[in-house]
Design an enzyme around this catalytic site. Structure first.
Site, PDB file in Angstrom:
ATOM      1  CB  ILE A  64      -0.959   0.001   1.213  1.00 15.24           C
ATOM      2  CG1 ILE A  64      -1.880   1.235   1.178  1.00 15.24           C
ATOM      3  CG2 ILE A  64      -0.216  -0.078   2.533  1.00 15.24           C
ATOM      4  CD1 ILE A  64      -2.972   1.203   2.250  1.00 15.24           C
ATOM      5  CB  SER A  65       1.179   4.078  -2.322  1.00 15.46           C
ATOM      6  OG  SER A  65       1.348   3.320  -3.496  1.00 15.46           O
ATOM      7  CD  GLN A  66       5.708   8.601   1.373  1.00 17.47           C
ATOM      8  OE1 GLN A  66       6.232   8.301   0.291  1.00 17.47           O
ATOM      9  NE2 GLN A  66       6.179   9.547   2.142  1.00 17.47           N
TER      10      GLN A  66
END
Length: 217
Positions: A64-66
């Site tokens: 899951i992206s920053q």
């Protein structure tokens, strides 16, 4: 989304300190990030760090992206309430959940069945009813929904896949990390007939986009 979720103070701090403080100004994007419970999209034990300023693993080699990168890519898309948006790489479903608040319809493509199943569960939990998850090769796009006002690629691509450029609406924007498997640059294309203008927004790192017009598995 009308259901209250816990950890709202953590979401507010995340938005204030990690996102707004770093230059994200779109009030609708900031409001969506305050609303969506990111911890519901992160598997344990990593969910305890869901509001940290970092990407997190979600299984099967995916992340899951920053939060800041999610906010930046969303803002660069210039989402409008009437838009239809295609996401390439459903992953956890978090990016689709953010978009679901901002646009009319979201189609998100995921190639890994178990990852898609978890995303579907999380999206159902937050009542993101305008999101459709499609299992398949995202580099081919999804022709039943064309044209798309926005396309967002949430995995590293060596170049923008031709089918996705073809599925972008007139005036539409496409946001993608373009480069090699190690380091990419965030690129925005905007369509004007058969011509595409291009913007660059700095270095990023994403997992590779696997598919016919991406990287080999």
């Amino acid at each position: 989304m009308t259901v209250p979720y816990p950890r709202s103070d953590e979401r507010r701090r995340m938005v204030d300190l990690q996102i707004a403080a770093r230059g994200i100004r779109d009030s609708r994007v900031l409001a969506a990030l305050r609303e969506v419970p990111r911890h519901l999209f992160v598997p344990p034990p990593y969910d305890r760090d869901a509001y940290a300023d970092a990407p997190l693993p979600i299984g099967r080699g995916q992340t899951i992206s920053q939060p800041y990168i999610v906010a930046l890519m969303t803002e660069l898309l210039h989402p409008k309430s009437v838009d239809s948006v295609l996401e390439i790489g459903a992953g956890s479903g978090y990016q689709a959940a953010i978009l679901s608040i901002l646009v009319r319809k979201v189609v998100t493509i995921e190639r890994i069945e178990t990852v898609a199943a978890h995303a579907r569960t999380s999206l159902e939990a937050v009542h993101a009813d305008n999101v459709e998850i499609v299992l398949g090769d995202g580099t081919l796009g999804y022709s039943p929904g064309v044209p798309y006002n926005g396309i967002i690629i949430t995995a590293a691509t060596p170049e923008i896949p031709g089918p996705l450029k073809e599925q972008l609406a007139e005036g539409g924007r496409l946001v993608a990390p373009v480069g090699d498997r190690i380091l990419q640059e965030l690129v925005v294309l905007e369509r004007h007939g058969n011509r595409f203008t291009e913007e660059h927004h700095g270095g990023v790192r994403f997992v590779p986009l696997i598919g016919k017009h991406g990287w080999e598995d």
